[in-house]
Design a protein around this motif. Sequence first.
Motif, PDB file in Angstrom:
ATOM      1  N   TRP A 186       0.836  -1.207   0.000  1.00  0.00           N
ATOM      2  CA  TRP A 186       0.000   0.000   0.000  1.00  0.00           C
ATOM      3  C   TRP A 186       0.867   1.253   0.000  1.00  0.00           C
ATOM      4  O   TRP A 186       0.603   2.201  -0.747  1.00  0.00           O
ATOM      5  CB  TRP A 186      -0.922   0.020   1.225  1.00  0.00           C
ATOM      6  N   ALA A 187       1.871   1.289   0.882  1.00  0.00           N
ATOM      7  CA  ALA A 187       2.697   2.490   1.012  1.00  0.00           C
ATOM      8  C   ALA A 187       3.390   2.826  -0.304  1.00  0.00           C
ATOM      9  O   ALA A 187       3.412   3.988  -0.726  1.00  0.00           O
ATOM     10  CB  ALA A 187       3.740   2.288   2.119  1.00  0.00           C
ATOM     11  N   HIS A 188       3.947   1.817  -0.959  1.00  0.00           N
ATOM     12  CA  HIS A 188       4.661   2.064  -2.215  1.00  0.00           C
ATOM     13  C   HIS A 188       3.700   2.517  -3.312  1.00  0.00           C
ATOM     14  O   HIS A 188       3.984   3.457  -4.051  1.00  0.00           O
ATOM     15  CB  HIS A 188       5.392   0.789  -2.628  1.00  0.00           C
ATOM     16  N   ARG A 189       2.552   1.868  -3.404  1.00  0.00           N
ATOM     17  CA  ARG A 189       1.572   2.240  -4.426  1.00  0.00           C
ATOM     18  C   ARG A 189       1.032   3.648  -4.174  1.00  0.00           C
ATOM     19  O   ARG A 189       0.897   4.461  -5.091  1.00  0.00           O
ATOM     20  CB  ARG A 189       0.423   1.233  -4.443  1.00  0.00           C
ATOM     21  N   PHE A 190       0.735   3.982  -2.926  1.00  0.00           N
ATOM     22  CA  PHE A 190       0.205   5.295  -2.593  1.00  0.00           C
ATOM     23  C   PHE A 190       1.247   6.382  -2.832  1.00  0.00           C
ATOM     24  O   PHE A 190       0.930   7.467  -3.333  1.00  0.00           O
ATOM     25  CB  PHE A 190      -0.280   5.315  -1.139  1.00  0.00           C
ATOM     26  N   ARG A 191       2.514   6.081  -2.489  1.00  0.00           N
ATOM     27  CA  ARG A 191       3.586   7.053  -2.712  1.00  0.00           C
ATOM     28  C   ARG A 191       3.694   7.405  -4.191  1.00  0.00           C
ATOM     29  O   ARG A 191       3.768   8.580  -4.553  1.00  0.00           O
ATOM     30  CB  ARG A 191       4.909   6.489  -2.217  1.00  0.00           C
ATOM     31  N   TYR A 192       3.707   6.400  -5.038  1.00  0.00           N
ATOM     32  CA  TYR A 192       3.857   6.679  -6.457  1.00  0.00           C
ATOM     33  C   TYR A 192       2.578   7.203  -7.096  1.00  0.00           C
ATOM     34  O   TYR A 192       2.635   7.860  -8.124  1.00  0.00           O
ATOM     35  CB  TYR A 192       4.417   5.464  -7.198  1.00  0.00           C
ATOM     36  N   THR A 193       1.438   6.959  -6.478  1.00  0.00           N
ATOM     37  CA  THR A 193       0.207   7.604  -6.940  1.00  0.00           C
ATOM     38  C   THR A 193       0.287   9.104  -6.685  1.00  0.00           C
ATOM     39  O   THR A 193      -0.059   9.908  -7.556  1.00  0.00           O
ATOM     40  CB  THR A 193      -1.021   7.016  -6.231  1.00  0.00           C
ATOM     41  N   LEU A 194       0.745   9.482  -5.510  1.00  0.00           N
ATOM     42  CA  LEU A 194       0.905  10.909  -5.211  1.00  0.00           C
ATOM     43  C   LEU A 194       2.028  11.529  -6.042  1.00  0.00           C
ATOM     44  O   LEU A 194       1.912  12.655  -6.510  1.00  0.00           O
ATOM     45  CB  LEU A 194       1.186  11.115  -3.723  1.00  0.00           C
ATOM     46  N   HIS A 195       3.113  10.785  -6.216  1.00  0.00           N
ATOM     47  CA  HIS A 195       4.281  11.292  -6.932  1.00  0.00           C
ATOM     48  C   HIS A 195       3.981  11.493  -8.414  1.00  0.00           C
ATOM     49  O   HIS A 195       4.229  12.568  -8.962  1.00  0.00           O
ATOM     50  CB  HIS A 195       5.440  10.316  -6.737  1.00  0.00           C
ATOM     51  N   PRO A 244       8.880  14.028   2.175  1.00  0.00           N
ATOM     52  CA  PRO A 244       7.870  13.879   3.232  1.00  0.00           C
ATOM     53  C   PRO A 244       6.800  12.832   2.896  1.00  0.00           C
ATOM     54  O   PRO A 244       6.319  12.138   3.790  1.00  0.00           O
ATOM     55  CB  PRO A 244       7.241  15.263   3.369  1.00  0.00           C
ATOM     56  N   ILE A 245       6.461  12.711   1.618  1.00  0.00           N
ATOM     57  CA  ILE A 245       5.468  11.706   1.230  1.00  0.00           C
ATOM     58  C   ILE A 245       6.027  10.306   1.478  1.00  0.00           C
ATOM     59  O   ILE A 245       5.338   9.442   2.039  1.00  0.00           O
ATOM     60  CB  ILE A 245       5.048  11.888  -0.238  1.00  0.00           C
ATOM     61  N   CYS A 282       4.413   7.657   4.057  1.00  0.00           N
ATOM     62  CA  CYS A 282       3.906   6.368   3.566  1.00  0.00           C
ATOM     63  C   CYS A 282       4.628   5.198   4.219  1.00  0.00           C
ATOM     64  O   CYS A 282       3.996   4.310   4.793  1.00  0.00           O
ATOM     65  CB  CYS A 282       4.033   6.293   2.060  1.00  0.00           C
ATOM     66  N   TYR A 283       5.954   5.190   4.119  1.00  0.00           N
ATOM     67  CA  TYR A 283       6.704   4.063   4.680  1.00  0.00           C
ATOM     68  C   TYR A 283       6.698   4.095   6.205  1.00  0.00           C
ATOM     69  O   TYR A 283       6.733   3.042   6.845  1.00  0.00           O
ATOM     70  CB  TYR A 283       8.120   4.043   4.131  1.00  0.00           C
ATOM     71  N   GLY A 284       6.632   5.290   6.791  1.00  0.00           N
ATOM     72  CA  GLY A 284       6.484   5.380   8.242  1.00  0.00           C
ATOM     73  C   GLY A 284       5.152   4.814   8.706  1.00  0.00           C
ATOM     74  O   GLY A 284       5.074   4.130   9.725  1.00  0.00           O
ATOM     75  N   GLY A 285       4.098   5.088   7.935  1.00  0.00           N
ATOM     76  CA  GLY A 285       2.788   4.518   8.263  1.00  0.00           C
ATOM     77  C   GLY A 285       2.797   3.006   8.154  1.00  0.00           C
ATOM     78  O   GLY A 285       2.202   2.309   8.988  1.00  0.00           O
ATOM     79  N   ALA A 286       3.472   2.474   7.133  1.00  0.00           N
ATOM     80  CA  ALA A 286       3.585   1.022   6.998  1.00  0.00           C
ATOM     81  C   ALA A 286       4.381   0.425   8.149  1.00  0.00           C
ATOM     82  O   ALA A 286       4.043  -0.640   8.671  1.00  0.00           O
ATOM     83  CB  ALA A 286       4.225   0.663   5.666  1.00  0.00           C
ATOM     84  N   LEU A 287       5.418   1.128   8.571  1.00  0.00           N
ATOM     85  CA  LEU A 287       6.237   0.653   9.694  1.00  0.00           C
ATOM     86  C   LEU A 287       5.439   0.671  10.992  1.00  0.00           C
ATOM     87  O   LEU A 287       5.487  -0.290  11.776  1.00  0.00           O
ATOM     88  CB  LEU A 287       7.497   1.505   9.814  1.00  0.00           C
TER      89      LEU A 287
END
Length: 117
Positions: free
Chosen positions: A73-82, A93-94, A98-103
């Motif tokens: 999810w974090a990787h997909r959401f990051r690149y959706t925003l990017h 910060p994104i 994202c990865y902080g939320g996954a952690l």
Amino acid sequence: MPRRTVEPFVWLMFSGGGVVAALVLPILLFLFGIALPLGWISAPEYAHLLGVLRNPLARLGLFVVCALALVHWAHRFRYTLHDGLQLQRYDVPIAAACYGGALVGSAVAAYLLLIAG
């Protein structure tokens, strides 16, 4: 010597999370979200489910499912925003969010699995 990045490892975790999200999560959602509540299959006893959850391999398996799905999810959401929303200037910060939320989600899953038994 070229500088090495963690990007291949993140893509590996992303693909592993995609496999888990595509193969394991639908089965769990069907069993515990549809089939059991509607009575299509008989519900297992609480003691039996607790016994399964007390097995360290079952806990590890559930943790891997949760952690990989969160990284996916974090990787997909990051690149959706990017790429999708063109927010390249906020990439650091994104990525941290994202990865902080996954952690954090993985840590919560680990904690809940540790106190479950």
